[in-house]
Structures are given as C-alpha cells and as structure tokens.
Design a protein around this motif. Structure first.
Motif, mmCIF file in Angstrom:
data_model
loop_
_atom_site.group_PDB
_atom_site.id
_atom_site.type_symbol
_atom_site.label_atom_id
_atom_site.label_comp_id
_atom_site.label_asym_id
_atom_site.label_seq_id
_atom_site.Cartn_x
_atom_site.Cartn_y
_atom_site.Cartn_z
ATOM 1 N N TYR A 171 0.872 -1.181 0.000
ATOM 2 C CA TYR A 171 0.000 0.000 0.000
ATOM 3 C C TYR A 171 0.902 1.222 0.000
ATOM 4 C CZ TYR A 171 -3.524 -3.436 1.333
ATOM 5 O OH TYR A 171 -4.345 -4.533 1.355
ATOM 6 N N PHE A 172 0.341 2.336 -0.500
ATOM 7 C CA PHE A 172 1.139 3.551 -0.714
ATOM 8 C C PHE A 172 0.486 4.804 -0.121
ATOM 9 C CE2 PHE A 172 4.032 1.422 -3.508
ATOM 10 C CZ PHE A 172 3.275 0.402 -4.060
ATOM 11 N N ASP A 173 -0.628 4.589 0.608
ATOM 12 C CA ASP A 173 -1.367 5.724 1.153
ATOM 13 C C ASP A 173 -1.667 5.411 2.618
ATOM 14 O OD1 ASP A 173 -3.675 7.977 -0.195
ATOM 15 O OD2 ASP A 173 -3.652 7.407 1.923
ATOM 16 N N ILE A 174 -1.406 6.361 3.512
ATOM 17 C CA ILE A 174 -1.618 6.126 4.952
ATOM 18 C C ILE A 174 -3.061 5.692 5.210
ATOM 19 C CG2 ILE A 174 -1.549 7.152 7.268
ATOM 20 C CD1 ILE A 174 1.220 6.762 6.027
ATOM 21 N N CYS A 195 4.200 -8.821 4.393
ATOM 22 C CA CYS A 195 4.311 -7.580 3.592
ATOM 23 C C CYS A 195 5.705 -7.567 2.962
ATOM 24 C CB CYS A 195 4.194 -6.360 4.502
ATOM 25 S SG CYS A 195 2.661 -6.236 5.401
ATOM 26 N N ILE A 196 5.797 -7.459 1.676
ATOM 27 C CA ILE A 196 4.820 -7.207 0.647
ATOM 28 C C ILE A 196 4.927 -8.219 -0.489
ATOM 29 C CG2 ILE A 196 4.661 -4.722 1.040
ATOM 30 C CD1 ILE A 196 6.640 -4.347 -1.339
ATOM 31 N N ASN A 197 3.854 -8.284 -1.265
ATOM 32 C CA ASN A 197 3.917 -8.957 -2.559
ATOM 33 C C ASN A 197 4.594 -7.975 -3.519
ATOM 34 O OD1 ASN A 197 3.338 -10.655 -4.805
ATOM 35 N ND2 ASN A 197 1.441 -11.316 -3.833
ATOM 36 N N SER A 198 4.886 -8.433 -4.733
ATOM 37 C CA SER A 198 5.551 -7.557 -5.712
ATOM 38 C C SER A 198 4.714 -6.292 -5.948
ATOM 39 C CB SER A 198 5.729 -8.315 -7.029
ATOM 40 O OG SER A 198 4.513 -8.919 -7.412
ATOM 41 N N ILE A 199 5.378 -5.230 -6.338
ATOM 42 C CA ILE A 199 4.672 -3.983 -6.685
ATOM 43 C C ILE A 199 4.077 -4.208 -8.073
ATOM 44 C CG2 ILE A 199 4.936 -1.549 -7.277
ATOM 45 C CD1 ILE A 199 7.061 -1.304 -5.150
ATOM 46 N N GLY A 200 2.762 -4.155 -8.141
ATOM 47 C CA GLY A 200 2.045 -4.606 -9.329
ATOM 48 C C GLY A 200 2.207 -3.719 -10.552
ATOM 49 N N ASN A 201 2.180 -4.395 -11.699
ATOM 50 C CA ASN A 201 2.064 -3.699 -12.981
ATOM 51 C C ASN A 201 3.109 -2.635 -13.241
ATOM 52 O OD1 ASN A 201 -0.259 -5.171 -14.009
ATOM 53 N ND2 ASN A 201 -1.225 -4.338 -12.155
ATOM 54 N N ALA A 202 4.361 -3.042 -13.035
ATOM 55 C CA ALA A 202 5.484 -2.216 -13.497
ATOM 56 C C ALA A 202 5.709 -2.556 -14.974
ATOM 57 C CB ALA A 202 6.731 -2.548 -12.686
ATOM 58 N N LEU A 223 6.929 -6.105 -9.745
ATOM 59 C CA LEU A 223 8.316 -5.664 -9.554
ATOM 60 C C LEU A 223 8.844 -6.176 -8.228
ATOM 61 C CD1 LEU A 223 10.391 -3.715 -10.919
ATOM 62 C CD2 LEU A 223 9.359 -1.885 -9.521
ATOM 63 N N GLY A 224 10.073 -6.703 -8.264
ATOM 64 C CA GLY A 224 10.735 -7.159 -7.039
ATOM 65 C C GLY A 224 12.174 -6.662 -7.008
ATOM 66 N N GLY A 225 12.850 -6.913 -5.886
ATOM 67 C CA GLY A 225 14.271 -6.563 -5.793
ATOM 68 C C GLY A 225 14.536 -5.219 -5.143
ATOM 69 N N ASP A 226 15.709 -4.641 -5.429
ATOM 70 C CA ASP A 226 16.129 -3.389 -4.773
ATOM 71 C C ASP A 226 15.052 -2.315 -4.851
ATOM 72 O OD1 ASP A 226 19.641 -3.425 -5.897
ATOM 73 O OD2 ASP A 226 18.501 -4.735 -4.557
ATOM 74 N N TYR A 227 14.362 -2.278 -6.007
ATOM 75 C CA TYR A 227 13.392 -1.197 -6.248
ATOM 76 C C TYR A 227 12.317 -1.132 -5.176
ATOM 77 C CZ TYR A 227 15.307 -1.901 -10.923
ATOM 78 O OH TYR A 227 16.148 -2.076 -11.980
ATOM 79 N N VAL A 228 12.008 -2.270 -4.564
ATOM 80 C CA VAL A 228 10.832 -2.309 -3.671
ATOM 81 C C VAL A 228 11.204 -2.231 -2.193
ATOM 82 C CG1 VAL A 228 9.699 -3.756 -5.413
ATOM 83 C CG2 VAL A 228 10.593 -4.828 -3.334
ATOM 84 N N LEU A 229 12.499 -2.191 -1.845
ATOM 85 C CA LEU A 229 12.881 -2.243 -0.423
ATOM 86 C C LEU A 229 12.242 -1.134 0.415
ATOM 87 C CD1 LEU A 229 14.514 -3.589 1.871
ATOM 88 C CD2 LEU A 229 16.427 -2.110 1.247
ATOM 89 N N PRO A 230 12.323 0.133 0.048
ATOM 90 C CA PRO A 230 11.720 1.170 0.913
ATOM 91 C C PRO A 230 10.210 1.006 1.087
ATOM 92 C CG PRO A 230 13.267 2.161 -0.617
ATOM 93 C CD PRO A 230 13.081 0.736 -1.063
ATOM 94 N N THR A 231 9.551 0.558 0.022
ATOM 95 C CA THR A 231 8.099 0.327 0.121
ATOM 96 C C THR A 231 7.824 -0.877 1.013
ATOM 97 O OG1 THR A 231 7.666 1.335 -2.042
ATOM 98 C CG2 THR A 231 6.044 -0.258 -1.229
ATOM 99 N N ALA A 232 8.644 -1.910 0.889
ATOM 100 C CA ALA A 232 8.476 -3.099 1.737
ATOM 101 C C ALA A 232 8.673 -2.733 3.208
ATOM 102 C CB ALA A 232 9.451 -4.192 1.308
ATOM 103 N N LEU A 233 9.730 -1.964 3.497
ATOM 104 C CA LEU A 233 9.998 -1.567 4.891
ATOM 105 C C LEU A 233 8.855 -0.728 5.449
ATOM 106 C CD1 LEU A 233 13.809 -0.675 4.653
ATOM 107 C CD2 LEU A 233 12.783 -2.720 5.684
ATOM 108 N N ALA A 234 8.304 0.134 4.618
ATOM 109 C CA ALA A 234 7.180 0.974 5.063
ATOM 110 C C ALA A 234 5.974 0.112 5.410
ATOM 111 C CB ALA A 234 6.819 1.979 3.968
ATOM 112 N N ASN A 235 5.674 -0.859 4.560
ATOM 113 C CA ASN A 235 4.515 -1.722 4.814
ATOM 114 C C ASN A 235 4.743 -2.592 6.047
ATOM 115 O OD1 ASN A 235 2.194 -1.921 2.464
ATOM 116 N ND2 ASN A 235 4.037 -0.946 1.755
ATOM 117 N N VAL A 236 5.960 -3.124 6.211
ATOM 118 C CA VAL A 236 6.264 -3.919 7.414
ATOM 119 C C VAL A 236 6.026 -3.052 8.658
ATOM 120 C CG1 VAL A 236 8.188 -4.886 8.747
ATOM 121 C CG2 VAL A 236 7.856 -5.565 6.354
ATOM 122 N N ASN A 237 6.578 -1.834 8.659
ATOM 123 C CA ASN A 237 6.479 -0.984 9.856
ATOM 124 C C ASN A 237 5.069 -0.468 10.064
ATOM 125 O OD1 ASN A 237 7.397 2.073 11.188
ATOM 126 N ND2 ASN A 237 8.097 0.150 12.088
ATOM 127 N N ALA A 238 4.354 -0.182 8.971
ATOM 128 C CA ALA A 238 2.979 0.329 9.092
ATOM 129 C C ALA A 238 2.079 -0.711 9.759
ATOM 130 C CB ALA A 238 2.435 0.705 7.719
#
Ligand code: YRO
Length: 314
Positions: A171-174, A195-202, A223-238
């Motif tokens: 997710y990308f919105d609080i 958290c998380i599955n791949s970032i969809g539809n890249a 999308l997976g890999g380096d590109y998604v780390l900050p989003t993954a960390l945000a979802n884990v912490n959220a």
C-alpha cells in the motif's frame, strides 16, 4: 549471537525463508529448500486445479545499471492444491516449519482449499495470497477492501478460527494502511501478515530492442528486488505499528544480511527472499545468515529480540 526465534510459538533456527512463488513450485525445489539453511519455507501459491500459467518469457531479472530487481507475470503456474496438500503430509516438520500459500481464482475455490486444510489438520501454516485475482475488471482482492473483508470473514470461519496469515500487496497511502489494518484487526485468527507482494504492474523496457521484456500483459508485471525495499519496509512498519496482536513477515528487497536486518528492525519477525533467491539459489540462506550474524556481532546484539521492532524515529 543467535538467530534463533519463534513464530506462532514454533521454534525456528533462523528468521529467513523463501517468498511464495520462488523455488517452491515442485517437490525437487521444496526438497532443496528443506535441505537449505532457511529457517522455514513456503509453497507456491496454489489454485484448486493445476495451471500452466502465462507464456514465457514471464520472469526477467533487471540487472542493467543499479539498482537491481525483477519483473514477473507468471500467471499462477502451479501443480494444483492436492499436490501441495500431499507435500504438507510428508514434510519433515522437525527440520523446519512449512507454510502453504493459496490463491484461489474464486472465493469458493479459496473456501474449498481452506476446508480441505482444516480437515487435514496439518501442521503447515496457511498463508492466503490477497493478490489473488478478483472478479475480472475489479482490483485485486488486497485493493478491494469490501471483497477482502468478505473473504477474511468466510476464510477465518471456514478454517474454524485456526491461526492463519495473509500475503498483502504493497500500500502507498496512509489511509490505506489504516483501512487494511482496521479490517485485519477484526479477525484475531489472522495471526500474521506478510508484507509485501511484488509492486504490481510495473513496465520494463529494453532500449536496444525498444521492446518490453516479458510476454504476458504487454510487458506489465510485478516488480521485485532493490526497487521495492523502501516500500516493503514501510509496509512492514505500518502493519507492525497498527496490528500489535499480529506478527509481520517481511518480504521485498532482501538480498543480504543488511536488508534482513532492516526488515527485522522495522518490525518483521521472519524475512522472506524472492528475487535474490531466484537468482542465487537456496545457498543464499547460508550467506545471508552469516551476514546477519556478523552485523549483530558488530552492533553487540546477542538475539533478534535485542533489535526486532526497535526502529528509532527522529
Ligand atoms: C499475480 C497473481 C497471478 C494474481 C498471483 C500470483 C503471483 C504471481 C504470479 O504467479 O504471477 N507473481 C507475483 O509476483 N505475485 C503473486 O502473488
């Protein structure tokens, strides 16, 4: 230092495991994961019937310039639920815990698989993939909050309130973190979120061929890999902050002890690897274990609990 941990009261020798979908579709891969140094393992999300999935190329690693990652549109290729149910009946649970992932094409298919699992009374831990397709033309389940609520009500009841978990899309919105967590917190038997599955539809494009690089969906894929780390960390912490009664499994952008450490710091109890495992193979678990231990030693941490979930804010 020690990597020992527990998950749903089960002891694990370390917090590392594969991400569903990677190195876990057939018995030979599952046996390789069992032999590997992972602390746990999960099967490829399955449907009721076997599926071939999408035409190839359907997975590609994106290793041009930094950063590094993958794009996939596999289309849920899998051996069918009975195959994985049989595997859960012959898995060696003394060696490591096993998760079974389901991704039914319809709510009824999910309920049929849940019902069989409940009757099987298997030690395998159920992870329900909420990126599973919804009614064609509607958003995936994880992004259709009413459908997600209905699915969770039916699945938790169908599973007799036995503990289970869900694999969430990013997710990308609080407001979406708040809404998803509010729904999940109404189901106490949902004991963990991944958290998380791949970032969809890249969309990955090759400049030389001036073409997309995977065949399905006009080149659009997860999308997976380096590109998604900050989003993954945000979802884990959220979700770690919003669901204090649940465990969080971190997934996304883990390729070394560093990213595993970050996921644990952000609140993950276990950490999954997808793209990096796909590229390196099950030997990656021994490497990342050693790297994580070395980071802990440098920082003077003896156990994961010394830093797990202890992310500082400014
Ligand atoms: C994307 C779906 C095919 C609906 C679910 C299976 C799945 C796939 C897949 O099988 O294409 N790939 C992912 O990165 N994550 C998934 O959850």
């Amino acid at each position: 230092p020690s990597l020992a941990t527990t998950f749903l009261d089960l002891p694990l020798t370390n917090p590392l495991m594969n991400a569903s979908g990677v190195w876990c579709s057939v018995a030979s891969q599952l046996e390789a994961l069992l032999e590997s140094e992972s602390g746990a393992m999960v099967t490829k999300s399955c449907t009721l019937e076997p599926r071939d999935g999408n035409p190839e190329p359907r997975y590609r690693v994106l290793d041009g310039n930094k950063p590094w990652g993958s794009i996939n549109s596999m289309g849920l290729p899998n051996e069918g639920f009975p195959y994985y149910l049989r595997y859960t009946e012959r898995h060696d649970y003394e060696t490591k815990p096993l998760f079974i992932s389901i991704s039914g094409l319809t709510l009824d298919d999910n309920l049929a698989m849940v019902d069989s699992l409940k009757d099987a009374v298997t030690p395998a831990i159920l992870e329900v993939n909420l990126s599973c397709p919804n009614v064609p033309g509607k958003a995936q389940l994880g992004y259709d909050f009413d459908a997600m609520d209905t699915l969770l009500a039916e699945v938790t009841s169908g599973y007799g309130q036995r503990q289970l978990g869900v694999k969430l899309p990013p997710y990308f919105d609080i407001a979406h973190f708040d809404e998803a967590a509010a729904i999940l917190n109404r189901y106490p038997s949902v004991a963990f979120v991944t958290c998380i599955n791949s970032i969809g539809n890249a969309l990955a494009i090759d400049i030389n061929s001036e073409s997309v690089i995977i065949k399905p969906k006009d080149g659009f894929g997860g999308l997976g890999g380096d590109y998604v780390l900050p989003t993954a960390l945000a979802n884990v912490n959220a979700f770690f902050r919003r669901c204090p009664e649940k465990a969080v499994i971190g997934c996304g952008g883990v390729k070394s002890g560093q990213e595993a450490f970050l996921h644990l710091l952000a609140g993950a109890t276990l950490v999954q690897m997808g793209t990096a495992l796909y590229e390196e193979g099950p030997g990656i678990f021994a490497r990342v274990k050693a790297e994580l231990l070395s980071i802990m030693a440098q920082k003077g941490y003896e156990n994961l609990s010394d830093f797990q979930g202890k992310l500082k804010t400014l």
